[in-house]
Motif scaffolding. Structure first.
Motif, PDB file in Angstrom:
ATOM      1  N   VAL A   7       1.139  21.041 -10.025  1.00 17.08           N
ATOM      2  CA  VAL A   7      -0.108  21.552  -9.450  1.00 17.08           C
ATOM      3  C   VAL A   7      -0.260  21.234  -7.966  1.00 17.08           C
ATOM      4  CG1 VAL A   7      -1.310  21.507 -11.662  1.00 17.08           C
ATOM      5  CG2 VAL A   7      -1.391  19.492 -10.189  1.00 17.08           C
ATOM      6  N   GLY A   8       0.571  20.359  -7.434  1.00 19.81           N
ATOM      7  CA  GLY A   8       0.469  20.013  -6.019  1.00 19.81           C
ATOM      8  C   GLY A   8       1.838  19.726  -5.446  1.00 19.81           C
ATOM      9  N   ILE A   9       2.068  20.120  -4.199  1.00 19.20           N
ATOM     10  CA  ILE A   9       3.362  19.928  -3.548  1.00 19.20           C
ATOM     11  C   ILE A   9       3.143  19.567  -2.089  1.00 19.20           C
ATOM     12  CG2 ILE A   9       5.499  21.048  -2.770  1.00 19.20           C
ATOM     13  CD1 ILE A   9       5.381  22.875  -5.175  1.00 19.20           C
ATOM     14  N   TRP A  97      -0.747  11.735  -0.187  1.00 20.14           N
ATOM     15  CA  TRP A  97      -2.122  12.170   0.084  1.00 20.14           C
ATOM     16  C   TRP A  97      -2.191  13.682   0.186  1.00 20.14           C
ATOM     17  CZ3 TRP A  97      -6.565   9.161   0.633  1.00 20.14           C
ATOM     18  CH2 TRP A  97      -7.704   9.864   1.047  1.00 20.14           C
ATOM     19  N   ARG A  98      -1.261  14.258   0.919  1.00 16.81           N
ATOM     20  CA  ARG A  98      -1.282  15.709   1.136  1.00 16.81           C
ATOM     21  C   ARG A  98      -0.990  16.463  -0.161  1.00 16.81           C
ATOM     22  NH1 ARG A  98      -0.229  17.576   6.559  1.00 16.81           N
ATOM     23  NH2 ARG A  98       1.296  19.051   5.727  1.00 16.81           N
ATOM     24  N   ALA A  99      -0.102  15.923  -0.996  1.00 19.61           N
ATOM     25  CA  ALA A  99       0.211  16.589  -2.263  1.00 19.61           C
ATOM     26  C   ALA A  99      -0.998  16.605  -3.183  1.00 19.61           C
ATOM     27  CB  ALA A  99       1.385  15.886  -2.943  1.00 19.61           C
ATOM     28  N   VAL A 100      -1.742  15.508  -3.207  1.00 19.77           N
ATOM     29  CA  VAL A 100      -2.941  15.460  -4.048  1.00 19.77           C
ATOM     30  C   VAL A 100      -3.960  16.487  -3.547  1.00 19.77           C
ATOM     31  CG1 VAL A 100      -4.878  14.029  -4.803  1.00 19.77           C
ATOM     32  CG2 VAL A 100      -2.568  13.075  -4.755  1.00 19.77           C
ATOM     33  N   GLU A 101      -4.128  16.570  -2.227  1.00 17.70           N
ATOM     34  CA  GLU A 101      -5.021  17.600  -1.688  1.00 17.70           C
ATOM     35  C   GLU A 101      -4.530  18.990  -2.061  1.00 17.70           C
ATOM     36  OE1 GLU A 101      -7.343  15.823   2.187  1.00 17.70           O
ATOM     37  OE2 GLU A 101      -5.852  17.393   2.466  1.00 17.70           O
ATOM     38  N   ALA A 106      -9.618  15.870  -4.353  1.00 19.16           N
ATOM     39  CA  ALA A 106      -9.889  14.888  -3.304  1.00 19.16           C
ATOM     40  C   ALA A 106      -9.232  13.580  -3.727  1.00 19.16           C
ATOM     41  CB  ALA A 106     -11.394  14.690  -3.131  1.00 19.16           C
ATOM     42  N   PRO A 107      -8.299  13.046  -2.940  1.00 20.83           N
ATOM     43  CA  PRO A 107      -7.580  11.840  -3.372  1.00 20.83           C
ATOM     44  C   PRO A 107      -8.491  10.709  -3.805  1.00 20.83           C
ATOM     45  CG  PRO A 107      -6.472  12.815  -1.499  1.00 20.83           C
ATOM     46  CD  PRO A 107      -7.752  13.592  -1.685  1.00 20.83           C
ATOM     47  N   ARG A 108      -9.649  10.575  -3.181  1.00 21.86           N
ATOM     48  CA  ARG A 108     -10.574   9.506  -3.563  1.00 21.86           C
ATOM     49  C   ARG A 108     -11.038   9.659  -5.015  1.00 21.86           C
ATOM     50  NH1 ARG A 108      -9.874   5.924   0.652  1.00 21.86           N
ATOM     51  NH2 ARG A 108     -10.353   6.879   2.653  1.00 21.86           N
ATOM     52  N   ASN A 109     -11.013  10.887  -5.512  1.00 19.47           N
ATOM     53  CA  ASN A 109     -11.464  11.105  -6.888  1.00 19.47           C
ATOM     54  C   ASN A 109     -10.494  10.553  -7.918  1.00 19.47           C
ATOM     55  OD1 ASN A 109     -13.691  12.378  -5.867  1.00 19.47           O
ATOM     56  ND2 ASN A 109     -13.011  14.450  -6.342  1.00 19.47           N
ATOM     57  N   SER A 187       3.048  11.130 -23.359  1.00 16.58           N
ATOM     58  CA  SER A 187       2.599  10.017 -24.208  1.00 16.58           C
ATOM     59  C   SER A 187       1.152   9.635 -23.908  1.00 16.58           C
ATOM     60  CB  SER A 187       3.505   8.803 -24.002  1.00 16.58           C
ATOM     61  OG  SER A 187       3.361   8.291 -22.689  1.00 16.58           O
ATOM     62  N   GLU A 188       0.531  10.359 -22.965  1.00 15.27           N
ATOM     63  CA  GLU A 188      -0.854  10.135 -22.527  1.00 15.27           C
ATOM     64  C   GLU A 188      -1.053   8.749 -21.933  1.00 15.27           C
ATOM     65  OE1 GLU A 188      -3.634  11.313 -25.532  1.00 15.27           O
ATOM     66  OE2 GLU A 188      -3.078  13.428 -25.349  1.00 15.27           O
ATOM     67  N   GLU A 189       0.028   8.247 -21.350  1.00 20.87           N
ATOM     68  CA  GLU A 189      -0.075   7.000 -20.596  1.00 20.87           C
ATOM     69  C   GLU A 189      -0.824   7.247 -19.291  1.00 20.87           C
ATOM     70  OE1 GLU A 189       2.956   3.317 -19.434  1.00 20.87           O
ATOM     71  OE2 GLU A 189       3.754   5.285 -19.966  1.00 20.87           O
ATOM     72  N   CYS A 190      -0.766   8.479 -18.812  1.00 16.84           N
ATOM     73  CA  CYS A 190      -1.538   8.866 -17.627  1.00 16.84           C
ATOM     74  C   CYS A 190      -1.897  10.335 -17.743  1.00 16.84           C
ATOM     75  CB  CYS A 190      -0.766   8.579 -16.339  1.00 16.84           C
ATOM     76  SG  CYS A 190       0.886   9.275 -16.270  1.00 16.84           S
ATOM     77  N   ASP A 191      -2.909  10.747 -16.983  1.00 16.45           N
ATOM     78  CA  ASP A 191      -3.358  12.145 -16.991  1.00 16.45           C
ATOM     79  C   ASP A 191      -2.904  12.904 -15.751  1.00 16.45           C
ATOM     80  OD1 ASP A 191      -4.694  11.895 -19.449  1.00 16.45           O
ATOM     81  OD2 ASP A 191      -6.433  11.023 -18.459  1.00 16.45           O
ATOM     82  N   HIS A 192      -2.588  12.186 -14.709  1.00 17.19           N
ATOM     83  CA  HIS A 192      -1.984  12.749 -13.503  1.00 17.19           C
ATOM     84  C   HIS A 192      -0.768  11.889 -13.175  1.00 17.19           C
ATOM     85  CE1 HIS A 192      -6.231  13.961 -13.128  1.00 17.19           C
ATOM     86  NE2 HIS A 192      -5.828  14.965 -12.364  1.00 17.19           N
ATOM     87  N   ALA A 193       0.232  12.510 -12.591  1.00 17.20           N
ATOM     88  CA  ALA A 193       1.405  11.754 -12.153  1.00 17.20           C
ATOM     89  C   ALA A 193       1.875  12.279 -10.813  1.00 17.20           C
ATOM     90  CB  ALA A 193       2.531  11.852 -13.179  1.00 17.20           C
ATOM     91  N   LEU A 194       2.131  11.360  -9.897  1.00 15.83           N
ATOM     92  CA  LEU A 194       2.720  11.698  -8.610  1.00 15.83           C
ATOM     93  C   LEU A 194       4.201  11.361  -8.680  1.00 15.83           C
ATOM     94  CD1 LEU A 194      -0.335  11.542  -7.919  1.00 15.83           C
ATOM     95  CD2 LEU A 194       0.309  10.565  -5.723  1.00 15.83           C
TER      96      LEU A 194
END
Length: 1016
Positions: A7-9, A97-101, A106-109, A187-194
């Motif tokens: 979803v982000g690059i 930071w830029r990939a999350v945007e 918003a990275p803070r979220n 495995s639902e260890e996380c919901d987002h992954a960078l």
């Protein structure tokens, strides 16, 4: 396996400073390879065409520009720490930071969430250059190096709580990192992954190794599967992608570049050499990935190969692919490798390939493979069901499956199967499309750590918006959702993209305009709604807003529906038609109630939640509904009855405004039973109400005494003894409606103060008809509570001027006056600008309510533009043994001002500070520990200067060594007093600190130390 969405690059590769440039480079078939920059090493000193020992056979490679640039101030990292950090950490931090945007987040979220960070990395040459200089090893160098810190630093600065780890499997590192991230998501260890990969070449070590191993291409270029292939060319870069489970991405309306359908990792085991490729292991990992993805080999349309351009490596990879694809000779699978454009980016090779495949699926075209024109005949690609892409491959509509290989030098192999995003995910549908919304204009927002960063990013956004024809709604909504979280808030309203572009550029160029359109809130906003009363009405009031704003329309329709059973005619239609009957009391009061209610509810739906409410006369009914003391239908019944009953009263009443205090006019009314105090709007603003003849007599006496008077144009003597005939009939209706205690504080104009547990019941509303409107008292009590924003919710501004006359604070102090409606010409833009002003003051709007449902779609925005002003690098390029070293600091900024610090050293432009020795010693110690050249007592050690526990310990030690009278400090003693530099100084003074001898922490000494550490 369950699909995982990209979803982000974000990326930087040779010749490609961002993702768009990377795609352009590949589509042009361009080459990012060039001479080794002298900043890295002196390539000529290490060059030997024959490949002699200790030398490389090439002076070429793929190098990124400006690897020394780092926006340390953005991440609140001190210059001293930034100078010690491996450039790979710096590159990853900004790219993450830029990939999350880019993912529309918003990275803070993500702070505090279980987001995981997985980094592939192979080289650690910064540590080789710095940690072997034992005399100069510092705590900052320790945390600034190490594979683990590449991932851990991202997790630290973004406050991510999920798995955080670095992977080194040599050339396959970053694709193996993606494998681990996918499994963590499933495995639902996380919901987002960078997932990131990085490689920066600082020494010729690997170039020499490749040469000595017979793997290095003399021209520094990889030529995958080509007849010209003659070895590896080194490359570097950084890339970060954001992964989510596909179902979650679709549910949140995120854009999906591509989907990972399956991914597998294995090992060569014992083969014919530790570094030799193993075709059987490679074909096994391909098969495992196909099985996990649930696809057949024949489903794969193209594969991004490992493709290093070495004879053995390419041959083994072709045979492994041929094992699965040889039977598709009639429709061979397309093959390519981005290493032909960039060189072998080593630890970042997997992420470079993964991003290429994702972009190819997203754009529905696969770039041609560089050097494909002269295909190697020895590889017999056709016999293996393969073909090199000599021209871009247009992908057909519908799902497309692609493969990606990455093989490590030590035998760890990875293969991923990707698929094009589902149509509705590649171009997301509107989210939350059932809720009403739309204010008739857009609000574009952007935040940054400081004004310079605001200007830089405003220009970047303006250029991007001007370059593409994009709808304003999705663009602005994405700015609201993504460009948030920093201290300086910019907001402006616009009705089309051209207007927005012009406003952004004007704001970046004009400091005064930028200052007006930006804010730096320091605390929670405290909002008060002020509801206007009778006299503010006019035909077609808020008609423009009703036409342009579906949200306001929804609430005005709601109020009209509540009033209709009691008025017998649509109040909304009467107002919008421009009927002069709006000035008739029986319609004025319901119309003002409807407008006040609709504006208040619109603002609340937009996220502006009042903490205080005040209504002038009839305006108090709308306030009561918002305070949940009256139901809408009950208030509508009361207002309709009130207006109708007053309309029935005989003429002969009036109102007289007197510029005098209530005490000065009360004596003139004591002997006039048909006149009373109608309103007290301020200390010298009083309104008398009652019989016209009596008012004429009183007016003459007041004029004789020198008081200024003015007759008000009203139909009746409101809030006077002449209202008594309607009280009994109104009381019966009020008793049926009832009323409760407000849930939001109401500053009553009947009581002249805030209601304290008192109900807005029948007796209150009966008294309300003839009681004096104590607006001045109620407003003064409200102002005493310190509201930050006063929002006038009425058809035109009336109360704001009255409040300003009550409260005259020093310039810049006092509440902001916000006007959603300015008057007859107001429409959507005025409401949008009011919301923008509230946002600048700290309000967190419900942005979806600003936009119509069809505009609630994700729209990509340019990611954050970081400053390149600050530079950190090694003092000297790597030299051959026996060669004299010459110090080469980076060039200063163009035309530096005399006495200023070098551009490469971070300077906090703050003035002031105590002149006593203790304060100077503390300031000097803080400068040395952080590497700053200019700080002041108001700087916060954590938030502004980036201090951490290691720096606090060093600061403690320096203070103990320099100051007498403080004994041995403990960290426990210091921690509560580290809110700011000034707080620390005060604490040390309390301990009795003294300085013996001159303070030796001079600015020049600090600059010299900083320059030495930055370039060590």
């Amino acid at each position: 396996m369950e699909p995982v969405a990209i979803v982000g690059i974000d990326c930087r590769f040779p010749g490609a400073p961002d993702t768009g440039a990377y795609w352009d480079l590949m589509m042009r078939g361009a080459d990012g390879v060039g001479e080794v920059p002298r900043q890295r090493w002196d390539a000529k000193e290490f060059h030997s065409e024959a490949g002699e020992e200790g030398h490389s056979n090439t002076t070429q490679g793929g190098f990124i520009a400006d690897p020394d640039a780092f926006d340390d101030e953005f991440f609140t990292i001190s210059p001293r720490e930034a100078a010690a950090m491996d450039p790979q950490q710096r590159l990853l931090l900004q790219s993450a930071w830029r990939a999350v945007e880019d993912a529309g987040i918003a990275p803070r979220n993500l702070a505090g969430t279980s987001t995981g960070v997985f980094v592939g990395i192979m080289g650690n040459e910064w540590a080789q250059l710095h940690l072997t200089d034992y005399a100069n090893v510092t705590a900052q160098l320790g945390s600034g190096n190490g594979y683990c810190m590449t991932a851990n630093r991202i997790s630290y600065h973004l406050d991510l709580k999920g798995p955080s780890l670095a992977v080194d499997t040599a050339c396959s590192s970053s694709l193996v990192a993606a494998h681990l991230a996918v499994n963590a998501l499933l495995s639902e260890e996380c919901d987002h992954a960078l997932v990131g990969g990085v490689n920066v070449a600082l020494t010729p070590a690997l170039s020499i190794f490749y040469t000595q191993a017979g793997l290095s291409a003399p021209d520094g270029r990889c030529k995958p599967f080509s007849a010209e292939a003659d070895g590896i060319g080194r490359g570097e870069g950084v890339g970060v992608i954001v992964l989510r489970r596909l179902r979650d991405a679709i549910a949140d309306g995120q854009r999906v570049y591509a989907v990972i359908r399956g991914i597998a990792v294995n090992q060569d085991g014992r083969s014919n050499g530790l570094t030799a490729p193993n075709r059987w292991a490679q074909q096994d990992v391909l098969g495992a990935a196909y099985r996990r993805a649930g696809v057949e080999a024949s489903d794969v349309v193209f594969t991004e190969a490992h493709g290093t351009g070495t004879g053995l490596g390419d041959m083994m990879e072709v045979k492994a692919l041929g094992h699965h694809h040889a039977d598709r000779a009639g429709k061979p699978m397309a093959l390519g490798s981005v290493k032909g454009n960039l060189g072998h980016t080593e630890g970042a090779a997997g992420i470079a390939g993964l991003i290429k495949v994702a972009l190819s699926l997203h754009h529905r075209v696969v770039p041609a493979s560089r050097f494909a024109a002269k295909e190697s005949k020895q590889l017999k690609l056709r016999d293996h069901g393969l073909r090199l892409l000599k021209a871009p491959l247009r992908l057909p509509a519908g799902p497309t499956v692609a493969g990606l290989s990455s093989f490590g030098m030590g035998g760890t192999n990875a293969h991923a199967v990707l698929e094009s995003a589902p149509g509705h995910a590649a171009r997301p549908e509107p989210v939350n499309d059932a809720a009403p919304g739309g204010v008739g204009a857009a609000v574009f927002t952007l935040t940054a750590p400081n004004a310079d960063a605001l200007r830089r990013n405003l220009l970047a956004q303006a250029d991007a918006a001007a370059a593409r024809r994009v709808p304003l709604g999705p663009l602005a909504r994405s700015s609201n959702r993504v460009k948030a979280g920093h201290r300086h808030r910019f907001a402006t309203a616009a009705t089309d993209t051209g207007e927005l572009v012009a406003r952004l550029r004007e704001s970046a160029a004009a400091p005064e305009l930028l200052d007006r359109l930006s804010g730096r809130p320091t605390g929670r906003p405290r909002i008060a709604f002020l509801f206007t009363g009778q006299g503010s009405q006019y035909p077609r009031m808020t008609a423009g807003l009703y036409e342009q704003s579906p949200l306001y329309r929804h609430f005005l329709d709601e109020a009209d529906a509540a009033l209709l059973p009691h008025t017998g005619r649509s109040v909304r239609d009467l107002v919008l038609a421009g009927d002069a009957a709006v000035h008739s009391t029986q319609w004025t009061q319901p119309a003002l109630f409807a407008v006040g209610y609709a504006l208040g509810r619109t603002l609340m739906a937009l996220g502006a939640h009042p903490g205080m409410l005040l209504g002038h006369s009839v305006g108090e009914f709308a306030a009561a509904v918002l305070a949940r003391a009256l139901p809408l239908d009950g208030a509508a019944r009361l207002v309709a009855a009130r207006g109708a009953l007053m309309q029935e009263l005989p003429p002969g009443g009036g109102m007289l405004s007197v510029k005098a205090a209530r005490e000065d006019v009360r004596q003139w009314t004591e002997h006039e039973p048909l006149v009373g105090l109608g309103a007290v709007n301020g200390p010298t603003s009083t309104v008398l109400s009652g019989d016209l003849e009596a008012l004429e007599r009183i007016g003459a006496k007041l004029a004789a005494e020198g008081f200024t008077t003015r007759e008000l144009q009203v139909s009746h003597a409101f809030h006077s003894p002449l209202m008594r005939p309607v009280l009994d009939r109104f009381a019966k209706i009020a008793a049926e409606v009832g009323g409760g205690v407000p849930e939001i504080p109401v500053y009553s104009t009947v009581r002249g103060r805030v209601l304290d547990g008192e109900a807005l019941d029948a007796s209150y509303w009966v008294e309300h008809i003839s009681a004096t409107v104590l607006f001045g008292d109620a407003a003064a009590a409200l102002l005493a509570e310190g509201p930050t924003h006063l929002v006038e919710t009425g058809p035109r501004p009336v109360l704001s001027g009255m409040v300003r006359r009550l409260d005259q604070p020093a310039a810049g102090a006092g509440p902001a006056h916000v006007l959603p409606v300015h008057g007859p010409e107001s429409a959507g833009p005025a409401l949008a600008e009011a919301l923008a002003e509230l946002y600048r003051g700290g309000v967190e709007p419900d942005w979806d309510a600003v936009y119509a449902p069809e505009d609630r779609v994700a729209h990509p925005l340019p990611p954050y533009t970081f400053s390149t002003e600050h530079r950190y690098w090694a003092r000297n390029p790597v030299r051959a043994p026996g060669t004299a070293a010459v110090a080469t600091a980076p060039a200063p900024a163009a035309h530096p001002e005399p006495g200023t610090a070098p551009a490469s050293v971070l300077t906090l432009d703050r003035t002031g500070g105590p002149a006593d020795p203790v304060a100077d010693a503390v300031l000097g110690a803080v400068r040395l520990v952080g590497g700053y050249t200019d700080i002041g007592p108001h700087d916060r050690l954590y938030e502004d200067l980036g201090f951490d526990s290691v720096m606090i310990m060093e600061l403690k030690n320096r203070l103990e060594a320099r100051l007498a009278g403080i004994g041995t400090l403990t960290v426990q003693d210091l921690l509560p007093r580290l809110s700011s530099v000034g707080d620390l100084v005060a604490f040390l003074r309390e301990l009795g600190a003294t300085v013996t001898g001159p303070v030796s922490f001079g600015t020049e000494e600090n600059r010299a130390l900083m320059e030495e550490e930055r370039t060590a």
